[in-house]
Each structure stands twice: as structure tokens, then as C-alpha cells.
Design a protein around this motif. Structure first.
Motif, PDB file in Angstrom:
ATOM      1  N   PHE A 157       0.833  -1.211   0.000  1.00  0.00           N
ATOM      2  CA  PHE A 157       0.000   0.000   0.000  1.00  0.00           C
ATOM      3  C   PHE A 157       0.866   1.260   0.000  1.00  0.00           C
ATOM      4  O   PHE A 157       0.658   2.173  -0.799  1.00  0.00           O
ATOM      5  CB  PHE A 157      -0.925  -0.008   1.222  1.00  0.00           C
ATOM      6  N   GLU A 158       1.859   1.323   0.892  1.00  0.00           N
ATOM      7  CA  GLU A 158       2.692   2.511   1.026  1.00  0.00           C
ATOM      8  C   GLU A 158       3.508   2.782  -0.240  1.00  0.00           C
ATOM      9  O   GLU A 158       3.794   3.931  -0.576  1.00  0.00           O
ATOM     10  CB  GLU A 158       3.640   2.358   2.220  1.00  0.00           C
ATOM     11  N   ALA A 159       3.903   1.733  -0.954  1.00  0.00           N
ATOM     12  CA  ALA A 159       4.726   1.894  -2.153  1.00  0.00           C
ATOM     13  C   ALA A 159       3.896   2.132  -3.409  1.00  0.00           C
ATOM     14  O   ALA A 159       4.454   2.326  -4.497  1.00  0.00           O
ATOM     15  CB  ALA A 159       5.620   0.667  -2.351  1.00  0.00           C
ATOM     16  N   GLY A 160       2.571   2.087  -3.273  1.00  0.00           N
ATOM     17  CA  GLY A 160       1.729   2.414  -4.415  1.00  0.00           C
ATOM     18  C   GLY A 160       1.257   1.243  -5.243  1.00  0.00           C
ATOM     19  O   GLY A 160       0.714   1.428  -6.334  1.00  0.00           O
ATOM     20  N   PHE A 161       1.428   0.004  -4.734  1.00  0.00           N
ATOM     21  CA  PHE A 161       0.991  -1.168  -5.499  1.00  0.00           C
ATOM     22  C   PHE A 161      -0.456  -1.546  -5.208  1.00  0.00           C
ATOM     23  O   PHE A 161      -1.057  -2.323  -5.955  1.00  0.00           O
ATOM     24  CB  PHE A 161       1.893  -2.373  -5.187  1.00  0.00           C
ATOM     25  N   GLY A 162      -0.999  -1.017  -4.118  1.00  0.00           N
ATOM     26  CA  GLY A 162      -2.369  -1.359  -3.764  1.00  0.00           C
ATOM     27  C   GLY A 162      -2.430  -2.709  -3.098  1.00  0.00           C
ATOM     28  O   GLY A 162      -2.155  -2.841  -1.912  1.00  0.00           O
ATOM     29  N   ALA A 163      -2.737  -3.736  -3.839  1.00  0.00           N
ATOM     30  CA  ALA A 163      -2.911  -5.082  -3.297  1.00  0.00           C
ATOM     31  C   ALA A 163      -1.574  -5.780  -3.096  1.00  0.00           C
ATOM     32  O   ALA A 163      -0.636  -5.612  -3.875  1.00  0.00           O
ATOM     33  CB  ALA A 163      -3.801  -5.911  -4.211  1.00  0.00           C
ATOM     34  N   GLY A 164      -1.505  -6.605  -2.050  1.00  0.00           N
ATOM     35  CA  GLY A 164      -0.290  -7.367  -1.777  1.00  0.00           C
ATOM     36  C   GLY A 164       0.061  -8.329  -2.890  1.00  0.00           C
ATOM     37  O   GLY A 164       1.241  -8.519  -3.211  1.00  0.00           O
ATOM     38  N   ASP A 165      -0.944  -8.962  -3.510  1.00  0.00           N
ATOM     39  CA  ASP A 165      -0.673  -9.916  -4.591  1.00  0.00           C
ATOM     40  C   ASP A 165      -0.030  -9.210  -5.791  1.00  0.00           C
ATOM     41  O   ASP A 165       0.861  -9.763  -6.434  1.00  0.00           O
ATOM     42  CB  ASP A 165      -1.967 -10.613  -5.025  1.00  0.00           C
ATOM     43  N   THR A 166      -0.507  -8.001  -6.100  1.00  0.00           N
ATOM     44  CA  THR A 166       0.083  -7.234  -7.208  1.00  0.00           C
ATOM     45  C   THR A 166       1.539  -6.925  -6.905  1.00  0.00           C
ATOM     46  O   THR A 166       2.420  -7.055  -7.772  1.00  0.00           O
ATOM     47  CB  THR A 166      -0.696  -5.924  -7.413  1.00  0.00           C
ATOM     48  N   PHE A 167       1.812  -6.507  -5.670  1.00  0.00           N
ATOM     49  CA  PHE A 167       3.180  -6.206  -5.256  1.00  0.00           C
ATOM     50  C   PHE A 167       4.065  -7.432  -5.367  1.00  0.00           C
ATOM     51  O   PHE A 167       5.181  -7.378  -5.927  1.00  0.00           O
ATOM     52  CB  PHE A 167       3.158  -5.683  -3.820  1.00  0.00           C
ATOM     53  N   ARG A 168       3.606  -8.566  -4.858  1.00  0.00           N
ATOM     54  CA  ARG A 168       4.410  -9.792  -4.896  1.00  0.00           C
ATOM     55  C   ARG A 168       4.723 -10.199  -6.332  1.00  0.00           C
ATOM     56  O   ARG A 168       5.837 -10.630  -6.650  1.00  0.00           O
ATOM     57  CB  ARG A 168       3.693 -10.929  -4.174  1.00  0.00           C
ATOM     58  N   HIS A 169       3.732 -10.071  -7.205  1.00  0.00           N
ATOM     59  CA  HIS A 169       3.912 -10.433  -8.614  1.00  0.00           C
ATOM     60  C   HIS A 169       5.015  -9.600  -9.254  1.00  0.00           C
ATOM     61  O   HIS A 169       5.941 -10.132  -9.881  1.00  0.00           O
ATOM     62  CB  HIS A 169       2.597 -10.252  -9.369  1.00  0.00           C
TER      63      HIS A 169
END
Length: 345
Positions: free
Chosen positions: A313-325
């Protein structure tokens, strides 16, 4: 007699799973140790050289037959002075190079490669010798033309320079090593250990490689690639208008940054801005924003105890799954694995 071993190809790519392809091939039975020639030269990179000697010089136990016979070979005199002033004495020269099953080139001193070295490598390779390099040793292979038409890697810092030196090669800076059968290259210094353990898996099987890794207190296979170590910086040649936009993104990478808004800040049309941005950074605007968000996420993984979802969230990816991907795709490791390796708190 040169080894007739069939290559078992591995790929440590940020976009692929790690592990051996299920080829069904087994290492051939050997009646003698695999002959390795380690190239020594004036200005020798001592760490990479010592790594080769340590990894491949290991044996199962004191009474067992060595897996490899190692020759230190020099074409620049019987004694060479390594970095730090240490003297290294060669046990062989051109003849030993040409008779080896494999030649390994430690990190190169950077600068012109003597024709005597390139011609010896070419002759050995033509005779069936496997040629491998650690770190900037890839520049020696490039000077001999051995990377032409092949994929290769080196230390991420020098990947662009290597691409200029070997325009007919495909340089991939985000991997630990690349095996092209009889030409193998590794990334920065410690990635040489990954490559050497891989060569041992090819030559003597997983059990032998795991024994050496255990003795060295090293992972048999590391997760991830060089991408996790690369520092993402602002390009030095960016025009002032583009530079101002880059600075704005850096101040708030998690914010909303549409291409039209960025073009407006740069006082350019969208098309002109897009073209000039890519020329300055090597990335599209959205790719650059993604890299900046990953940089911010790396900082939080290293220096905070925030949860993965909160970092997303803080880095601007929104969802954790999107960030992990995106993190695994570009960095080559999961956020958790990256945190285990680099967290400082």
C-alpha cells in the motif's frame, strides 16, 4: 581427450523457476578427474581466482579421488601479481590450456585482452573445451568472439559496457549465471560460486555439488538474480525538463502519475515526452514509476518491520498480490526472501 558431456541447461532468470530441466541425462562415468585450467594474468582478480580454486578444489574426503584436476595457467609469465600485490605461480601455460576439459577465466582486469589469450581460448574452444567466466571475465570471452550469438552475463555494473564490447551477444544483467552449453558466464564475484556449483552438478551430479556447498556453508542454489542487488539511479544525461519529472516521481513514487500530467510538467506534448523520457531512462514512464515503487518497497523491506501488505500500500501497489507479482518478476526473489537477505533492523 576432451569431455563429451551433454549439457544440462539451467536458467537463473528472474522470470523462470529455478531448477534443473528434467532431461533424464546423467553425468558420465569418469576414469580420471575433469581437467580444469584456471587462467591467471597480471592484475589477477584474487577473490574470483581463489573462489574457483576453493570450490572446484574440494573433494568428498581426504582419501577420495578428486573431482577435478586444477592447473593454474598463465600466458603472461610463470609468476603473475594479483590485486593487492599477492604473487601467484602458474603450473602451466598454453599447452595446459589447450589440453583442458574446461577453462575458467576469473574477473578480468578490464582493458585490452592480449591476442595470445584470445587465440588460445578460440583454439581450445574449437577443440571442444568448455569456457567459463566469473564476473568481468566475460570481457575476455567477448574479445575472443565466444559470446557472439549467445546469451551471457557479467556484473550488473558492467553489463552495458559488455553489451558494447559484444554487440552480437545478448547480455542479460539480471541473472546469476547463464549456461550456453560450452560457454558459461556468471554475474558478479559471489555469483561465481553459484556458477561453479552448477558446473559441478553438470559434471558430477547433485550429491557432489551439495557436499561442496555444505562444506562451504553456502546454499546449493540461491533464489533470485542480480536484479535484487542493482541500484536504480537517475540517468546522468537526462534533459532538465525530464530530470524535473524524475525528481517529482522520486519524491512521491506511490502517487498518481499519468503520462499526460508528466508531459504537462515537462512542457511537452505527450508523444514528445514519451519519446524523450524513454531515450533518457531506457524505460517508458510507467516502467520507470514501477521501478521507483520497487526501490521504495526495497527500502521498507530492509529498514522496517512493516507487513508485506502494508508495504504494498505505502509503495503504491495497492494489493499485496500485485506487489508480490511485480517484485518477483523484476527483482527475481519474493519480498520475504529479499527481506531475509537484506533486512538491517
Amino acid at each position: 581427450m576432451k569431455s563429451g558431456i551433454n549439457a544440462i541447461i539451467w536458467e537463473d532468470s528472474a522470470n523462470k523457476d529455478y531448477g534443473m530441466q528434467n532431461t533424464g541425462l546423467k553425468s558420465p562415468e569418469r576414469t580420471r578427474p575433469h581437467h580444469i585450467a584456471v587462467l591467471a594474468y597480471q592484475g589477477l582478480c584474487l577473490f574470483e581466482f581463489a573462489t574457483v580454486m576453493e570450490v572446484l578444489g574440494n573433494r568428498p574426503d581426504a582419501s577420495a579421488t578428486a573431482w577435478y584436476h586444477l592447473d593454474v595457467c598463465s600466458l603472461e609469465g610463470a609468476q603473475v601479481r594479483a590485486t593487492g600485490g599477492a604473487l601467484v605461480e602458474a603450473t602451466g601455460g598454453r599447452e595446459a590450456l589447450l589440453s583442458a576439459d574446461s577453462i575458467i577465466v576469473p574477473g578480468w582486469r578490464l582493458g585490452p585482452v592480449p591476442q595470445e589469450i584470445t587465440s588460445a581460448l578460440l583454439e581450445a574452444h574449437a577443440g571442444g573445451t568448455r569456457i567459463a567466466s566469473v564476473c568481468t571475465g566475460a570481457f575476455v570471452l567477448a574479445a575472443a568472439g565466444l559470446l557472439d550469438g549467445r546469451r551471457a552475463t557479467t556484473h550488473w555494473k558492467y553489463a552495458g559496457t559488455l553489451a558494447d564490447a559484444a554487440p552480437a551477444a545478448t547480455i542479460e544483467p539480471g541473472v546469476l549465471y547463464i549456461d550456453e552449453g560450452n560457454v558459461v558466464t556468471s554475474a558478479g564475484s559471489v555469483a561465481g560460486i553459484d556458477m561453479l556449483l552448477h558446473l559441478m552438478r553438470r559434471d558430477h551430479g547433485v550429491e557432489a555439488s551439495n557436499k561442496v556447498a555444505r562444506m562451504m556453508v553456502a546454499p546449493p542454489q540461491r533464489e533470485g538474480g542480480q536484479a535484487q542487488f542493482i541500484e536504480h539511479t537517475r540517468p546522468l544525461k537526462a534533459a532538465p525538463a525530464i530530470g524535473a519529472v524524475l525528481d517529482a516521481i522520486r519524491r512521491d513514487p506511490a502517487g498518481e502519475h499519468s503520462v499526460s500530467e508528466m508531459a504537462l510538467k515537462a512542457h511537452m506534448s505527450t508523444r514528445t515526452f514519451f519519446r524523450r523520457f524513454k531515450a533518457a531512462t531506457g524505460h517508458t514512464p510507467l516502467e520507470w514509476i514501477l521501478l521507483e515503487r520497487l526501490r521504495l518497497a526495497k527500502d521498507m523491506l530492509e529498514y522496517t518491520d512493516l507487513t508485506i501488505d502494508r508495504i504494498a500500500f505505502e509503495a503504491g501497489f495497492g494489493a499485496g498480490d500485485t506487489f508480490r507479482h511485480h517484485f518477483r518478476r523484476i527483482v527475481g526473489a519474493s519480498p520475504i526472501a529479499y527481506r531475509r537477505s537484506f533486512q538491517t533492523v
